[in-house]
Design a protein around this motif. Structure first.
Motif, short mmCIF file in Angstrom:
data_model
loop_
_atom_site.label_atom_id
_atom_site.label_comp_id
_atom_site.label_asym_id
_atom_site.label_seq_id
_atom_site.Cartn_x
_atom_site.Cartn_y
_atom_site.Cartn_z
N THR A 1 32.28 77.04 12.87
CA THR A 1 31.27 77.39 11.89
C THR A 1 31.90 77.65 10.53
N LEU A 2 33.05 78.33 10.53
CA LEU A 2 33.73 78.62 9.28
C LEU A 2 34.18 77.35 8.56
N HIS A 3 34.44 76.32 9.31
CA HIS A 3 34.84 75.05 8.71
C HIS A 3 33.65 74.24 8.22
N GLY A 4 32.45 74.83 8.34
CA GLY A 4 31.29 74.20 7.72
C GLY A 4 30.64 73.09 8.52
N ILE A 5 30.73 73.17 9.85
CA ILE A 5 30.09 72.13 10.65
C ILE A 5 28.60 72.05 10.35
N THR B 1 19.58 77.59 -4.35
CA THR B 1 19.52 78.08 -2.97
C THR B 1 18.53 79.22 -2.81
N ARG B 2 18.16 79.86 -3.91
CA ARG B 2 17.15 80.92 -3.82
C ARG B 2 15.80 80.33 -4.19
N LEU B 3 15.01 80.07 -3.18
CA LEU B 3 13.72 79.41 -3.39
C LEU B 3 12.67 80.40 -3.88
N PRO B 4 11.61 79.89 -4.53
CA PRO B 4 10.54 80.78 -5.01
C PRO B 4 10.00 81.64 -3.88
N GLY B 5 9.91 82.93 -4.14
CA GLY B 5 9.36 83.84 -3.15
C GLY B 5 10.31 84.20 -2.02
N THR C 1 17.32 70.82 5.80
CA THR C 1 18.68 71.34 5.83
C THR C 1 18.83 72.33 6.97
N ASP C 2 20.05 72.84 7.18
CA ASP C 2 20.28 73.70 8.34
C ASP C 2 19.81 75.13 8.08
N ASN C 3 19.97 75.96 9.10
CA ASN C 3 19.45 77.32 9.05
C ASN C 3 20.22 78.22 8.09
N ASN C 4 21.40 77.81 7.69
CA ASN C 4 22.16 78.58 6.71
C ASN C 4 21.84 78.20 5.27
N HIS C 5 20.98 77.21 5.11
CA HIS C 5 20.63 76.75 3.77
C HIS C 5 19.11 76.64 3.60
N GLN C 6 18.40 77.64 4.10
CA GLN C 6 16.95 77.78 3.92
C GLN C 6 16.17 76.53 4.34
N GLY C 7 16.57 75.93 5.47
CA GLY C 7 15.92 74.70 5.92
C GLY C 7 14.42 74.85 6.14
N VAL C 8 14.00 75.96 6.73
CA VAL C 8 12.57 76.17 6.99
C VAL C 8 11.81 76.31 5.68
N ALA C 9 12.34 77.12 4.76
CA ALA C 9 11.67 77.33 3.48
C ALA C 9 11.56 76.01 2.70
N LYS C 10 12.62 75.23 2.70
CA LYS C 10 12.60 73.96 1.97
C LYS C 10 11.54 73.02 2.54
N ALA C 11 11.42 73.00 3.86
CA ALA C 11 10.42 72.14 4.48
C ALA C 11 9.00 72.58 4.11
N ILE C 12 8.77 73.89 4.12
CA ILE C 12 7.45 74.41 3.78
C ILE C 12 7.10 74.12 2.32
N TYR C 13 8.04 74.39 1.42
CA TYR C 13 7.78 74.12 0.00
C TYR C 13 7.60 72.62 -0.25
N SER C 14 8.30 71.81 0.50
CA SER C 14 8.14 70.36 0.37
C SER C 14 6.74 69.94 0.80
N ALA C 15 6.26 70.51 1.90
CA ALA C 15 4.91 70.19 2.39
C ALA C 15 3.85 70.64 1.40
N GLY D 1 18.53 70.88 10.20
CA GLY D 1 19.76 70.13 10.02
C GLY D 1 20.82 70.45 11.04
N ASN D 2 20.75 71.64 11.66
CA ASN D 2 21.73 72.03 12.67
C ASN D 2 21.28 71.66 14.09
N SER D 3 20.22 70.85 14.19
CA SER D 3 19.74 70.41 15.51
C SER D 3 20.67 69.38 16.12
N LYS D 4 20.60 69.25 17.43
CA LYS D 4 21.33 68.19 18.11
C LYS D 4 20.63 66.85 17.88
#
Length: 292
Positions: A66-70, A88-92, A265-279, A250-253
């Protein structure tokens, strides 16, 4: 509306049979009953130093990866890629809830030394505070479940180390998974789902996140094309396939990403929030076009 729209639970006797099997493995076992989750550590003993050592070694290896950024280096597939704007800091966005992860020591105030050792062994650090804060621990889970009027909706275990996971899967998954009957003609009454947090979920066949989302969509009069779901694990597959906008983290198999229509994107980069704002942005554009 303060009412249940969809509720299915295990037959009580079948649930007790499965619980009895699971308790023989010396793992943490829990049962979901309506709005409560009852859990039990392996009784009368703590984790052996040998198992604890093996598990610690395996997790140290995971932490290094994880530390190596997988997680940061997931590759976009051929589907539509949801991307952020670079901020990286999304609205709200709020990060207050992450404070729970810092409350590990506080959650252990009333725990015995053995309980602390077992919680450290069975629960991964990123979910340990949440588990400790939301479970009702009982001394005898089997006896407690026998005292209830009905069976649980779900049974779950945290296995602790990979050898134990493989052993349980070989014993309990292979005899039923994907079949209506096992090799001896017994009717299958559960599925085993893999997740990404060191747990195995035992659920009723065809009673999944997908069936629950479908029931809610029907209640609101929505078609699958009007539904977005997000997931990263095997237990999310059914709802990713149901929704017109199934989004894989993004971190899914690979098999999770393959089942989804979109990837964020993955869970360390606001993937859920980005998807919602995109929708939301997509819907706003769609509404503008309709209003012209």
């Amino acid at each position: 509306e303060n009412r249940s729209l969809f509720h299915v639970n295990f037959d009580k006797e079948q649930a007790l049979h499965l619980l009895h099997k699971l308790l023989t493995y010396g793992v943490y076992v829990e049962a979901y009953v309506k709005d409560q989750i009852f859990g039990m550590y392996p009784p009368s003993r703590c984790i052996t130093p040998e198992r604890l050592g093996v598990c610690a070694s395996e997790r140290n290896g995971e932490d290094k990866k994880t530390l190596h950024g997988i997680m940061d280096n997931h590759l976009p597939n051929t589907k539509n890629q949801i991307s952020g704007t670079g901020d990286t800091r999304l609205p709200g966005a709020t990060y207050a809830h992450y404070a729970l992860a810092e409350g590990d020591d506080a959650a252990k105030v009333n725990m015995s030394e053995c309980e602390i050792e077992q919680s450290n062994f069975f629960f991964r650090p990123n979910i340990r505070p949440f588990i400790l804060a939301t479970r009702t621990m009982v001394c005898d889970l089997l006896a407690h479940m026998e005292s209830l009027d009905e069976g649980p909706e779900k049974i779950q275990i945290f296995y602790g180390d990979e050898p134990m996971r493989q052993r349980i899967l070989q014993d309990l998954r292979d005899e039923y998974q994907g079949l209506s009957h096992d090799g001896t003609g017994r009717e299958r009454f559960y599925d085993v789902l893999l997740s990404s947090e060191g747990n195995l979920e035992f659920v009723l066949p065809h009673t999944t996140k997908g069936t629950a989302v479908e029931a809610l969509a029907k209640h609101w009069g929505l078609s699958p094309d009007e539904v977005m779901t997000l997931g990263d694990s095997e237990n999310d597959l059914s709802m990713l396939r149901f929704a017109g906008a199934g989004v894989a983290m993004g971190n899914s198999k690979p098999n999770i990403k393959e089942a989804a229509r979109y990837e964020t994107t993955d869970n360390n980069h606001q993937g859920v929030a980005k998807a919602i704002y995109s929708a939301i942005a997509y819907n706003n554009e769609l509404n503008k076009k309709k209003s012209k």
